[in-house]
Design a protein around this motif. Structure first.
Motif, short mmCIF file in Angstrom:
data_model
loop_
_atom_site.label_atom_id
_atom_site.label_comp_id
_atom_site.label_asym_id
_atom_site.label_seq_id
_atom_site.Cartn_x
_atom_site.Cartn_y
_atom_site.Cartn_z
N VAL A 251 8.48 -10.89 -1.50
CA VAL A 251 7.16 -11.34 -1.97
C VAL A 251 7.33 -12.21 -3.22
O VAL A 251 6.67 -13.24 -3.37
CB VAL A 251 6.25 -10.12 -2.25
N GLY B 42 7.11 -2.68 -3.22
CA GLY B 42 8.22 -1.72 -3.13
C GLY B 42 9.54 -2.41 -2.91
O GLY B 42 9.90 -3.36 -3.62
N TYR C 1 10.32 -4.39 -0.68
CA TYR C 1 10.13 -5.77 -0.22
C TYR C 1 9.79 -6.72 -1.38
O TYR C 1 9.49 -7.89 -1.16
CB TYR C 1 8.95 -5.87 0.76
N THR D 64 7.27 5.33 0.41
CA THR D 64 6.43 6.46 0.04
C THR D 64 6.42 7.58 1.07
O THR D 64 6.49 8.76 0.72
CB THR D 64 5.00 5.96 -0.27
N THR E 177 11.94 3.56 -8.61
CA THR E 177 12.93 4.52 -8.16
C THR E 177 12.32 5.93 -8.15
O THR E 177 12.70 6.77 -7.35
CB THR E 177 14.10 4.45 -9.16
N HIS F 178 8.50 8.86 3.10
CA HIS F 178 9.61 9.81 3.22
C HIS F 178 10.07 10.37 1.88
O HIS F 178 11.08 11.06 1.82
CB HIS F 178 10.78 9.16 3.95
N ALA F 179 9.36 10.05 0.79
CA ALA F 179 9.80 10.54 -0.52
C ALA F 179 9.71 12.06 -0.56
O ALA F 179 8.88 12.67 0.11
CB ALA F 179 8.95 9.94 -1.62
N GLU G 138 -1.92 -4.15 3.12
CA GLU G 138 -0.76 -3.38 3.55
C GLU G 138 -0.35 -3.88 4.93
O GLU G 138 -1.15 -3.93 5.85
CB GLU G 138 -1.09 -1.87 3.59
N GLY H 15 16.54 7.23 3.23
CA GLY H 15 15.59 6.12 3.14
C GLY H 15 15.96 5.12 2.07
O GLY H 15 16.79 5.37 1.21
N GLY I 32 0.81 -1.23 0.00
CA GLY I 32 0.00 0.00 0.00
C GLY I 32 0.84 1.26 0.00
O GLY I 32 0.64 2.16 0.80
N GLY I 33 1.79 1.34 -0.94
CA GLY I 33 2.47 2.61 -1.18
C GLY I 33 1.72 3.36 -2.28
O GLY I 33 0.59 2.99 -2.64
C1 LIG Z 1 14.84 9.90 0.24
C2 LIG Z 1 13.97 9.53 -0.91
C3 LIG Z 1 13.40 10.53 -1.69
C4 LIG Z 1 12.59 10.20 -2.77
N1 LIG Z 1 12.06 11.20 -3.52
C5 LIG Z 1 11.27 10.90 -4.58
C6 LIG Z 1 10.71 11.93 -5.37
O1 LIG Z 1 10.94 13.10 -5.12
N2 LIG Z 1 9.91 11.59 -6.42
C7 LIG Z 1 9.65 10.29 -6.73
O2 LIG Z 1 8.94 10.03 -7.70
N3 LIG Z 1 10.17 9.29 -5.98
C8 LIG Z 1 10.96 9.56 -4.92
N4 LIG Z 1 11.50 8.55 -4.16
C9 LIG Z 1 11.18 7.18 -4.51
C10 LIG Z 1 9.81 6.80 -3.97
O3 LIG Z 1 9.82 6.95 -2.60
C11 LIG Z 1 9.46 5.37 -4.32
O4 LIG Z 1 9.75 5.10 -5.66
C12 LIG Z 1 7.99 5.10 -4.09
O5 LIG Z 1 7.62 5.49 -2.82
C13 LIG Z 1 7.67 3.65 -4.32
O6 LIG Z 1 6.32 3.43 -4.03
P1 LIG Z 1 5.77 1.96 -3.96
O7 LIG Z 1 4.33 2.04 -3.73
O8 LIG Z 1 6.24 1.22 -5.14
O9 LIG Z 1 6.56 1.29 -2.75
P2 LIG Z 1 6.44 1.54 -1.19
O10 LIG Z 1 6.05 2.90 -0.84
O11 LIG Z 1 7.70 1.04 -0.58
O12 LIG Z 1 5.23 0.64 -0.80
C14 LIG Z 1 5.31 -0.77 -0.69
C15 LIG Z 1 4.40 -1.17 0.44
O13 LIG Z 1 4.29 -2.58 0.47
C16 LIG Z 1 4.10 -2.95 1.82
N5 LIG Z 1 4.38 -4.38 1.93
C17 LIG Z 1 5.57 -4.98 1.75
N6 LIG Z 1 5.45 -6.30 1.95
C18 LIG Z 1 4.16 -6.53 2.22
C19 LIG Z 1 3.41 -7.70 2.52
N7 LIG Z 1 3.97 -8.90 2.58
N8 LIG Z 1 2.09 -7.57 2.78
C20 LIG Z 1 1.49 -6.36 2.75
N9 LIG Z 1 2.17 -5.24 2.49
C21 LIG Z 1 3.47 -5.32 2.22
C22 LIG Z 1 5.05 -2.05 2.56
O14 LIG Z 1 4.72 -1.94 3.92
C23 LIG Z 1 4.92 -0.75 1.79
O15 LIG Z 1 3.99 0.12 2.38
C24 LIG Z 1 12.32 8.86 -3.06
C25 LIG Z 1 12.89 7.85 -2.28
C26 LIG Z 1 13.70 8.18 -1.22
C27 LIG Z 1 14.31 7.09 -0.40
#
Ligand SMILES: Cc1cc2nc3c(=O)[nH]c(=O)nc-3n(C[C@H](O)[C@H](O)[C@H](O)COP(=O)(O)OP(=O)(O)OC[C@H]3O[C@@H](n4cnc5c(N)ncnc54)[C@H](O)[C@@H]3O)c2cc1C
Length: 813
Positions: free
Chosen positions: A212, A206, A208, A47, A357, A49-50, A38, A329, A15-16
């Protein structure tokens, strides 16, 4: 737990921002019977701290498409779902230190315009009007993107979640998926609250995602980097300027120094992508944590010092500000830095939307793409750049780590067309690698296989720096010209490891294949090119088909297409048919040129009088091989297919036989030149699901008389309605640069098409473009212009036939 859902159509794990967007887009497509799991609170992964930057900029057409869509979606999302949204569309200024960088920007301006966006180039003087506090003396210019900005990633996720919920989708927070199993054609996802039986599963976990993925028997190609940004306190000058003009400074990206600097309230947020970067969770003493929800790594400012100093020199006001906070992060990377969105290779009804990314600026578009994959099995835009099947399973941990670090450290680097990235090389070597190396081969990796790009002559510049240019005539140019001349006048040999090949057998195999491809299946002893369309008539893939026996066929396809094509074939395969992947067992040499027959006659026990598009078994140097009479270079020639172990013997024999016949080794750059002269299309450049077979000019590969083949109905309807755009070959006025992918074609002040290939044709001595143009202009002689790095060059539409040897007399010789 009475309320816990036990069934759903789709379960999304994670749930990002991306998982929430996938859920929102599935619900929007009418699939509201979906559940998102999630493990913690929404946004707990990367997500929360992005930094939340939302650029549209990309030098990739498809990634730009996805980001453009996101920005558009975010502008209206808060109002649509009635959720507060801090989304500041501040515009951005992206600085160029060099002429090459400015060229990159000009190319992106052209692509952006074609996508309906008004990006602009700024002179160093203009930059100051957009960004008054900037040192500009060393700049060549900048790109201004009015759509860039920043969004609160948590609000974005919550808004998408709210929208999805209001359409009937479910979100289970604090509910980790703990495993999956396949049962009776369904997936069963287990959680501490109970099991959910579903049709489809999406890995949106994400960083993780690898954990998975293991439940599905999948080794997700990824690694995790630590990424930091720093927040600086209020600067009075910024505060008074902002209040006076009534808006924030545009987001600044100094891409040649590799950081962004964003106004945050009245201070700054500085985020570098440092060269001396750090991977996490890749060594035994730093194991992957069970749970890292809402956690950060310790600050590590030492590695950012150079970037802080550089930013302070660029925006001297930054020196005045106090550093108030550092965020460090986890950020996941695939080996090429693009996310994974699409079918999970080799696993039925499972998809990936992970390893982002830039997951904040891409979440919107990624959700759309993922939802299309799940609900329709295909996407509106060709999304090969993000397709999980572009990795084929050989990418081990070390490769992922090395490549991830390389991409991170060069996040803003320019991708020049003749440059090969150096990290994690030599992973897959041809059986004659040592031989080609001894001849001066300069390599590039294709699905990990090292192939010669060109052969350096004594004294040629083989430095990496030499390839960092957009110019046509780089250090390779003279050598490539000689390689092409040898193929034209004598003979050339190209070692081509890594061709993907599948053997299809079983009763009715040929009949089945006939229903999959648009054209005819060749008769026994012959070969042909086959095109596979999707139900909309769009080009899925192209394969060479060799009919080995009545119901035994070899399907040969691009190295990078291995997982994609295998999955496509297996998905449609019928009981009784067998498909085996023999890619790793064979090697291929292309021997081509007018002297090819004489060379083979000296070494091969074979009937060399057999015509074009036939195959035969043969013996060279005592080793069995297959000779296929085809040439992607467009000259008399044979492909020699041999078992790996036999290949060095065969190579040595052919090279020795070629001695008196002017035989020269040639590489992929020469092959590109030779094939554009013949109008031969390249997969995922000229051939993609962005075009139908008719648009692609492939009607001669359609057998309308067949009762049925995939895509036939759509193609018939298109033919009746008339195609809107058509494949065309252009000859372009000679400038210093060949047109990059998606260079736009202009006519009477309007964009009327785009190039999907552009290269110098050494045999015809002209700059050639292959592409798509408005159908009424696809008439030989039509004068158009092609925009190359911002400059419009005259071009002329050619006859619908190859520029070189249009009657194929040389190939048939
Ligand atoms: C310092 C920093 C700054 C950034 N700045 C930017 C920016 O300015 N612009 C930009 O576009 N990107 C930025 N990013 C990148 C961005 O944060 C990520 O690309 C984005 O948040 C990814 O989203 P997501 O939903 O794919 O993953 P995530 O946000 O990591 O979500 C994955 C979710 O899956 C859940 N999960 C994992 N395993 C399981 C399970 N078994 N069961 C249920 N839930 C599970 C986790 O708890 C998590 O909430 C930044 C990253 C960092 C570290």
């Amino acid at each position: 737990m009475a309320d816990f859902p036990t069934t759903a159509r789709v379960v999304i794990i994670g749930g990002g921002a991306v998982g929430a967007s996938a859920l929102y887009h599935l619900a929007k497509a009418g699939w509201s019977d979906c559940v998102l799991l999630e493990k913690n609170e929404l946004t707990a992964g990367s997500t929360w701290h992005a930094a939340g930057n939302v650029p549209t900029f990309s030098s990739s057409w498809s990634i730009m498409n996805m980001q453009r869509y996101s920005a558009q979606l975010y502008r209206g999302l808060g109002a649509e779902v009635d959720y507060p949204m801090n989304y500041h569309v501040t515009g951005s200024v992206r600085l160029a230190h060099t002429a090459e960088r400015l060229q990159e920007f000009k190319r992106v301006v052209g692509m952006g315009r074609y996508q309906g966006m008004d990006l602009d180039i700024l002179s160093p003087e203009d930059i100051r009007t957009r960004y008054p506090f900037l040192e500009t003396h060393d700049l060549t210019g900048a790109l201004y993107d009015p759509y860039d900005g920043d969004i609160d990633p948590a609000q974005l996720t919550q808004a998408l979640a709210k929208g999805a919920r209001s359409m009937g989708a479910r979100i289970e927070r604090f509910c980790p998926a703990t495993g999956v199993r396949r049962e009776g054609g369904d997936w069963v996802v287990s959680t501490p609250k109970g099991e959910i039986r579903c049709e489809f599963v999406v890995n949106a976990a994400g960083y993780y995602a690898r954990e998975v993925g293991k439940w599905f028997g999948r080794d997700v190609p990824m690694m995790v980097m630590s990424h930091q940004y720093m927040l600086f306190d209020t600067i009075p000058e910024i505060e008074s300027w902002s209040k006076e003009v009534g808006h924030k400074l545009p987001l600044l990206r100094d891409v040649d120094s590799s950081y962004y600097l964003r106004q945050e309230k009245y201070g700054f947020n500085l985020g570098p992508y440092e060269r001396n970067c750090k991977a996490h969770w890749v060594t035994k003493d730093d194991p992957f944590p069970e749970d890292f929800s809402f956690q950060l790594f310790p600050d590590d400012l030492e590695r950012l010092e150079w970037y802080i100093a550089d930013a302070m020199a660029r925006v001297p006001l930054l020196e005045k500000a106090a550093l108030t906070k550092v965020i460090n992060g986890p950020i996941p990377y695939t080996p090429d830095g693009n996310p994974l969105i699409g079918p999970m290779p080799g696993v039925p009804n499972a998809f990936e939307a992970c390893v982002f990314t830039f997951g904040i600026c891409q979440a919107g578009g990624a959700g759309k793409v993922l939802a299309e994959w799940v609900t329709e099995g295909a996407t509106e835009w060709d999304m090969w750049s993000c397709d999980p099947r572009r990795f084929t399973g050989w990418e081990d941990r070390d490769y992922c780590v090395q490549k991830g670090m390389e991409v991170y450290g060069h996040e803003y680097a320019i991708h020049f067309p003749h440059h090969a990235w150096p990290a994690a090389r030599d992973r897959r070597l041809s059986p004659v690698h040592a031989q080609t190396m001894a001849l001066g081969a300069q390599y590039g990796a294709y699905n990990g296989w090292e192939r010669a790009l060109w052969y350096a002559r004594p004294g040629d510049d083989i430095s990496e720096a030499g390839t960092q240019t957009w110019r046509r005539e780089g250090p390779w140019f003279g050598a490539v010209a000689e390689e092409c001349a040898a193929v034209r006048d004598a003979a050339g040999i190209l070692d081509l490891p890594g061709f993907s090949r599948f053997r299809l057998t079983g009763p009715g195999a040929a009949e089945w294949l006939a229903r999959q491809i648009s054209g005819k299946v060749p008769s026994v002893g012959r070969l042909g090119l086959a095109y596979f369309a999707d139900d909309k008539g769009r080009i899925v893939t192209e394969m060479s088909v060799a009919r080995l026996a009545e119901d035994e066929l070899w399907l040969i396809t691009a190295a990078t297409a291995q997982a994609h094509d295998r999955e496509w074939l297996e998905r449609h395969l019928e009981p009784g048919l067998r498909l085996t992947d023999e890619s790793a067992d064979w090697a291929t040499q292309i021997l081509t040129g007018p002297n090819a027959r004489a060379i083979l006659a000296g070494v091969a026990e074979a009937d060399l009088s057999r015509p074009w598009l036939t195959w035969q078994t043969a013996v060279i140097a005592g080793a069995d091989c297959l000779l296929m009479r085809v040439s992607f270079a467009g000259e008399l020639g044979w492909e020699i297919h041999s078992r790996n172990a036999d290949t060095p013997r065969i190579w040595e024999a052919v090279m020795a036989a070629g001695q008196g016949h002017g035989l020269k080794p040639f590489g992929m750059f020469a092959l590109n030149s030779l094939r554009v002269e013949k109008g031969y299309r390249a997969w995922k450049g000229d051939l993609s699901t962005d075009y139908t077979l008719l648009q692609g000019g492939l009607e001669r590969f359609i057998d309308w008389s067949k009762p049925a083949f995939r895509g036939k109905t759509a193609l018939e309807a298109e033919k009746q309605a008339g195609v809107s755009k058509r494949f065309a070959t252009l000859v372009i006025e000679t400038g210093d640069f060949d047109p990059p992918y998606m260079s736009t074609i202009w006519h009477e002040g309007q964009v009327v098409g785009e190039l999907t290939s552009g290269y110098w044709g050494h045999r015809v001595g002209a700059c050639i473009g292959l592409g798509m143009i408005r159908a009424d202009l696809a008439v030989p002689g039509t004068e158009v212009e092609v925009e190359i790095f911002g400059e419009k060059l005259k071009a002329r539409v050619q006859k619908d036939e190859p520029l070189w040897d249009p009657a194929n007399a040389r190939i048939r010789a």
